[in-house]
Scaffold this motif. Structure first.
Motif, mmCIF file in Angstrom:
data_model
loop_
_atom_site.group_PDB
_atom_site.id
_atom_site.type_symbol
_atom_site.label_atom_id
_atom_site.label_comp_id
_atom_site.label_asym_id
_atom_site.label_seq_id
_atom_site.Cartn_x
_atom_site.Cartn_y
_atom_site.Cartn_z
ATOM 1 N N PRO A 176 0.892 -1.367 0.110
ATOM 2 C CA PRO A 176 -0.082 0.277 0.031
ATOM 3 C C PRO A 176 0.768 1.166 0.005
ATOM 4 C CG PRO A 176 -0.547 -1.458 1.686
ATOM 5 C CD PRO A 176 0.649 -2.141 1.184
ATOM 6 N N HIS A 177 0.183 2.456 -0.246
ATOM 7 C CA HIS A 177 0.981 3.668 -0.238
ATOM 8 C C HIS A 177 -0.295 4.647 -0.350
ATOM 9 C CE1 HIS A 177 3.875 6.872 -1.406
ATOM 10 N NE2 HIS A 177 4.880 5.899 -1.261
ATOM 11 N N VAL A 178 0.187 5.896 0.073
ATOM 12 C CA VAL A 178 -0.874 7.164 -0.162
ATOM 13 C C VAL A 178 -0.788 7.728 -1.430
ATOM 14 C CG1 VAL A 178 -1.085 7.338 2.252
ATOM 15 C CG2 VAL A 178 0.746 8.663 1.118
ATOM 16 N N ASN A 242 5.073 -0.611 -3.953
ATOM 17 C CA ASN A 242 3.815 -0.066 -4.335
ATOM 18 C C ASN A 242 3.919 0.473 -5.788
ATOM 19 O OD1 ASN A 242 2.212 2.884 -5.213
ATOM 20 N ND2 ASN A 242 1.121 1.194 -3.708
ATOM 21 N N ASP A 257 -7.562 -5.230 3.276
ATOM 22 C CA ASP A 257 -6.468 -4.938 4.204
ATOM 23 C C ASP A 257 -5.460 -6.114 4.054
ATOM 24 O OD1 ASP A 257 -7.692 -2.635 4.986
ATOM 25 O OD2 ASP A 257 -8.680 -3.712 6.679
ATOM 26 N N MET A 260 0.595 -4.900 3.848
ATOM 27 C CA MET A 260 1.770 -4.493 4.269
ATOM 28 C C MET A 260 2.520 -5.570 4.802
ATOM 29 S SD MET A 260 2.781 -1.891 7.413
ATOM 30 C CE MET A 260 2.666 -2.809 8.676
ATOM 31 N N ARG A 281 8.033 3.952 2.689
ATOM 32 C CA ARG A 281 7.244 4.535 3.644
ATOM 33 C C ARG A 281 6.876 3.573 5.023
ATOM 34 N NH1 ARG A 281 3.530 9.526 2.415
ATOM 35 N NH2 ARG A 281 4.338 10.170 0.470
ATOM 36 N N ARG A 282 7.599 3.769 6.220
ATOM 37 C CA ARG A 282 7.654 2.942 7.096
ATOM 38 C C ARG A 282 6.112 2.707 7.788
ATOM 39 N NH1 ARG A 282 12.000 1.715 10.837
ATOM 40 N NH2 ARG A 282 13.998 1.845 9.656
ATOM 41 N N ASP A 283 5.993 1.479 7.979
ATOM 42 C CA ASP A 283 4.661 1.087 8.563
ATOM 43 C C ASP A 283 3.626 1.323 7.849
ATOM 44 O OD1 ASP A 283 5.936 -0.006 10.845
ATOM 45 O OD2 ASP A 283 6.233 1.739 11.441
ATOM 46 N N LEU A 284 3.876 1.587 6.376
ATOM 47 C CA LEU A 284 2.481 1.674 5.563
ATOM 48 C C LEU A 284 2.751 0.606 4.432
ATOM 49 C CD1 LEU A 284 0.048 3.342 4.493
ATOM 50 C CD2 LEU A 284 1.645 4.755 3.200
ATOM 51 N N GLU A 285 4.195 0.692 3.582
ATOM 52 C CA GLU A 285 4.423 -0.067 2.754
ATOM 53 C C GLU A 285 5.392 -1.621 3.460
ATOM 54 O OE1 GLU A 285 6.470 1.419 -0.973
ATOM 55 O OE2 GLU A 285 6.769 2.996 0.329
ATOM 56 N N SER A 287 6.861 -3.186 7.395
ATOM 57 C CA SER A 287 6.649 -2.677 8.912
ATOM 58 C C SER A 287 8.140 -2.317 9.195
ATOM 59 C CB SER A 287 6.336 -3.992 9.545
ATOM 60 O OG SER A 287 7.505 -5.027 9.547
#
Ligand code: CP
Length: 321
Positions: A176-178, A242, A257, A260, A281-285, A287
Motif C-alpha cells: 500500500p501507499h498513499v 507499491n 487490508d 503491508m 514509507r515505514r509502517d505503510l508499505e 513494517s
C-alpha cells in the motif's frame, strides 16, 4: 553497450553482474578509464540514491561529473514538434539535449511519467527524444516505464546473497501507499527477473490485488498471483513495492487490508530476505520491525547501486567511439 535504458541493451547480464561484484571487490582498479571524460546527470525529478551512487561510480572511474536539476534550474522544455513556442516553454528539447551532448561524453537522465496519459508515458516520448538529440550514450536514471540501474543492483544483491541450493524463489509483492506511484520500478524489476528466470537463475512470482496487474510486456514468464499468503509460501526473497494501476492508468484503487509486509507474513516464507528500492514509507508499505530486523536487505541493496552504476559506466566508457 552503446546505451543503458533497459535490460534489452545488455548482451550478457551474467557478465554485467560479475563486473559489478568485481568492482565491489576492487573499486579503483579502472580509475583512469574515465580520465578527461565527463558524465552529465540530468534530473527532472528528485533523487537520493541514483544521484549519489552514479556520481560516486563515475568518480571511482576517474570521470568528471556535472549535475543539472532541470526541473529547478533549467529552462522549461518543449517536446512537441511543429509548435509555435509562444507559451510557457522556453527551449526545445532538440537544442537542449544536443547542447548537453556537446559538453558530456555520457549523459544520464531521470524523467518520471506524468501518470495521466498511458500512451504518452509508455511511448517514452521525452526520454526517446533526449536519446535521439543528445548524440552521446545515455544511461537511464529512471524513465517513465523503467529503472534499470535499480534492477541491476537488485539482481546483483540476489546473486551475491543467495547461499541456498537450487534456484531462489523471488516474489514481487505489491504494497500500500498513499500516493499514485509509477510502475517503472516494478516493470523493470520484473523485466530483469524474467530474464534471470529464463537463464535458470531463479523462479519469479508477482502478487498484487486485482486491478494492479503490470503491463504484460514486462512480465513474460512470471507467475501471477492475487493471494499474498499463497505467493509468500517458501519465498526466499520478497521485493516489496507499491505501484499505481496500469489498467485504470495512474489510479490508486481500493484494495483489501493486509498487504503491508510484516514479521507475521515473513513466517510463511523460507526466512525470506526483504528488499525495497527506497525511499520506503515505514509502517505503510513495510513494517519497521522488518526494516530494522535481520531479514532486511534494503541498505545492502542501496549500497549495490554504486557497483551497478560503475559496471554500466565502465562498459559504456570502454565502448565510446
Ligand atoms: N531507488 C531510487 O532510485 O532512489 P532515488 O529515487 O532516491 O534515486
Amino acid at each position: 553497450m552503446k546505451q543503458f535504458t533497459s535490460v534489452n541493451d545488455v548482451d550478457n547480464i551474467d557478465q554485467l553482474v560479475q563486473d559489478a561484484l568485481a568492482l565491489k571487490a576492487n573499486p579503483y582498479g579502472s580509475n583512469d578509464l574515465g580520465k578527461n571524460k565527463t558524465l552529465g546527470l540530468v534530473f527532472l525529478n528528485p533523487s537520493l540514491r541514483t544521484r549519489l551512487s552514479t556520481q560516486k561510480a563515475a568518480i571511482n572511474l576517474g570521470m568528471t561529473v556535472m549535475v543539472m536539476n532541470m526541473d529547478k534550474e533549467g529552462w522549461a522544455l518543449e517536446t512537441q514538434d511543429g509548435v509555435v513556442m509562444n507559451g510557457t516553454t522556453v527551449e526545445h528539447i532538440k537544442e537542449a539535449a544536443a547542447v548537453m551532448g556537446q559538453y558530456c561524453d555520457i549523459l544520464g537522465l531521470r524523467s518520471f511519467p506524468k501518470l495521466v496519459n498511458r500512451d504518452e508515458d509508455y511511448n517514452e516520448d521525452f526520454f526517446n527524444k533526449f536519446v535521439k538529440y543528445c548524440g552521446v550514450p545515455v544511461v537511464s536514471l529512471e524513465s517513465a516505464t523503467r529503472h534499470p540501474l535499480q534492477s541491476l543492483a537488485d539482481l546483483v544483491t540476489i546473486k551475491e546473497t543467495w547461499k541456498g541450493t537450487g534456484k531462489p524463489k523471488v516474489v514481487l509483492a505489491w504494497a500500500p501507499h498513499v500516493k499514485a506511484l509509477p510502475q517503472a520500478v516494478p516493470n523493470s524489476f520484473s523485466e530483469w527477473m524474467c530474464k534471470a528466470q529464463d537463464e535458470q537463475w531463479l523462479d519469479f512470482t508477482i502478487v498484487q490485488p486485482e486491478g494492479y496487474e503490470l503491463s504484460e510486456d514486462f512480465t513474460p514468464g512470471a507467475q501471477i498471483k492475487y493471494n499474498l499468503e499463497e505467493a509468500l509460501e517458501g519465498a526466499d526473497y520478497i521485493y516489496v513495492k507499491n505501484w499505481s494501476s496500469f489498467k485504470e492508468y495512474g489510479k490508486v484503487l481500493t484494495y483489501p487490508d493486509g498487504w503491508m509486509m510484516n514479521n507475521e507474513k515473513l513466517k510463511l516464507t523460507n526466512d525470506a530476505k526483504v528488499m525495497h528500492c527506497l525511499p520506503v514509507r515505514r509502517d505503510l508499505e513495510l513494517s519497521s520491525e522488518i526494516l530494522d530486523g535481520p531479514n532486511s536487505l534494503v541498505i545492502h541493496e542501496a549500497g549495490n547501486r554504486l557497483w551497478a552504476a560503475q559496471a554500466v559506466l565502465k562498459d559504456l566508457l570502454q565502448n565510446l567511439s
